[in-house]
Design an enzyme around this catalytic site. Structure first.
Site, mmCIF file in Angstrom:
data_model
loop_
_atom_site.group_PDB
_atom_site.id
_atom_site.type_symbol
_atom_site.label_atom_id
_atom_site.label_comp_id
_atom_site.label_asym_id
_atom_site.label_seq_id
_atom_site.Cartn_x
_atom_site.Cartn_y
_atom_site.Cartn_z
ATOM 1 N N SER A 89 0.830 -1.213 0.000
ATOM 2 C CA SER A 89 0.000 0.000 0.000
ATOM 3 C C SER A 89 0.861 1.259 0.000
ATOM 4 O O SER A 89 2.005 1.257 0.475
ATOM 5 C CB SER A 89 -0.905 0.027 1.231
ATOM 6 O OG SER A 89 -1.679 -1.142 1.299
HETATM 7 N N1 SAH Z 1 -1.131 -4.827 3.868
HETATM 8 C C1 SAH Z 1 -0.377 -5.144 2.670
HETATM 9 C C2 SAH Z 1 -1.158 -4.771 1.429
HETATM 10 C C3 SAH Z 1 -1.167 -5.918 0.496
HETATM 11 S S1 SAH Z 1 -2.303 -5.851 -0.842
HETATM 12 C C4 SAH Z 1 0.992 -4.511 2.704
HETATM 13 O O1 SAH Z 1 1.266 -3.700 3.601
HETATM 14 O O2 SAH Z 1 1.824 -4.839 1.854
HETATM 15 C C5 SAH Z 1 -3.630 -6.845 -0.229
HETATM 16 C C6 SAH Z 1 -3.309 -8.257 0.156
HETATM 17 O O3 SAH Z 1 -4.549 -8.854 0.558
HETATM 18 C C7 SAH Z 1 -2.767 -9.141 -0.976
HETATM 19 O O4 SAH Z 1 -1.575 -9.722 -0.550
HETATM 20 C C8 SAH Z 1 -3.858 -10.179 -1.162
HETATM 21 O O5 SAH Z 1 -3.373 -11.469 -1.508
HETATM 22 C C9 SAH Z 1 -4.517 -10.202 0.202
HETATM 23 N N2 SAH Z 1 -5.879 -10.732 0.225
HETATM 24 C C10 SAH Z 1 -6.882 -10.553 -0.675
HETATM 25 N N3 SAH Z 1 -7.978 -11.195 -0.280
HETATM 26 C C11 SAH Z 1 -7.676 -11.818 0.899
HETATM 27 C C12 SAH Z 1 -8.395 -12.652 1.797
HETATM 28 N N4 SAH Z 1 -9.665 -13.010 1.594
HETATM 29 N N5 SAH Z 1 -7.758 -13.089 2.904
HETATM 30 C C13 SAH Z 1 -6.470 -12.762 3.152
HETATM 31 N N6 SAH Z 1 -5.744 -11.988 2.344
HETATM 32 C C14 SAH Z 1 -6.331 -11.510 1.226
#
Ligand code: SAH
Length: 227
Positions: A75
């Site tokens: 993010s």
């Molecule tokens: N908080 C992260 C942002 C990653 S983007 C950071 O600081 O880097 C969002 C993430 O959510 C992705 O890795 C994706 O695989 C995950 N995601 C999407 N749907 C999900 C679900 N149902 N359960 C767990 N993770 C999920």
């Protein structure tokens, strides 16, 4: 609250990842309305360049989302700051937090640097394995599991704070149910191209108040898990 991280000197970085570029990012976040000094300090402390591929390290302190593989992104720092700050609004003092969507592990690391007890769930096994390695390298105590985070983590509920870092058209009832009274849930809610960053506060009688903090763009919250 103090940062609990014990960083190796090498992790502090030089040049494009050094203190000056980090300070510039903090100034930018301030200019864009981030006020909580604890949050700004946590972002200054956590080495974001260690949460992206080496090839992108020089861009790690720009205020942008960056690709982390598997079609996912780390993010934007402003969004991480805004979500984190919302957990402390109006004097709230969360201890136990659940993050849905570990991704690179950066948001979880920022929460851990604030002294929170972090629980994080990721559906893509490959991303989670890399994030866990980062937590170990930085000495961060983060609990994580490979699962579909839409069900939350009932064994560790209730949580004082829940941070959802992937977008969906509606909030999952299971997550709202795992929020402690007085707790804050922050989540991007809306369609694939844009979402409102919703903040929910559950009061002592379980009533929920809602605010829209910003317009944001997150990758989608998906069902099931992948290796
Ligand atoms: N908080 C992260 C942002 C990653 S983007 C950071 O600081 O880097 C969002 C993430 O959510 C992705 O890795 C994706 O695989 C995950 N995601 C999407 N749907 C999900 C679900 N149902 N359960 C767990 N993770 C999920």
């Amino acid at each position: 609250m103090t940062a609990r991280m014990h960083l190796q000197p090498a992790a502090l970085g030089l040049g494009m990842t050094g203190q000056r570029v980090r300070d510039r990012l903090i100034e930018r976040l301030r200019e864009n309305g981030i006020r909580d000094e604890r949050v700004l300090n946590a972002i200054r402390t956590v080495p974001r360049h260690l949460f992206v591929d080496e090839a992108l390290a020089a861009r790690a302190y720009e205020d942008n989302a960056l690709p982390i593989g598997h079609g996912q992104t780390i993010s934007q720092p402003w969004v991480v700051a805004k979500m984190t700050e919302s957990l402390f609004l109006d004097g709230a003092q969360p201890k136990r937090v659940l993050e849905v969507g570990t991704g690179s592990g950066y948001q979880a690391a920022v929460l851990a640097a604030l002294g929170l007890e972090v629980h994080t769930v990721e559906r893509i096994g490959d991303l989670l394995r890399i994030a866990r390695k980062r937590f170990r390298t930085l000495g961060l105590n983060v609990r994580s599991k490979h699962d579909d985070g839409r069900i939350g983590w009932p064994e560790h509920a209730p949580f004082d704070a829940i941070v959802v870092t992937a977008g969906a058209p509606v909030l999952e009832d299971a997550l709202v149910a795992q929020l402690a009274s007085g707790g804050t849930l922050v989540a991007p809610v809306g369609g694939a191209n844009a979402q409102g960053l919703l903040m929910l506060r559950k009061d002592a009688d379980g009533k929920v108040q809602e605010r829209n903090l910003a317009q944001v763009v997150f990758v989608p919250l998906l069902s099931g898990t992948v290796g």
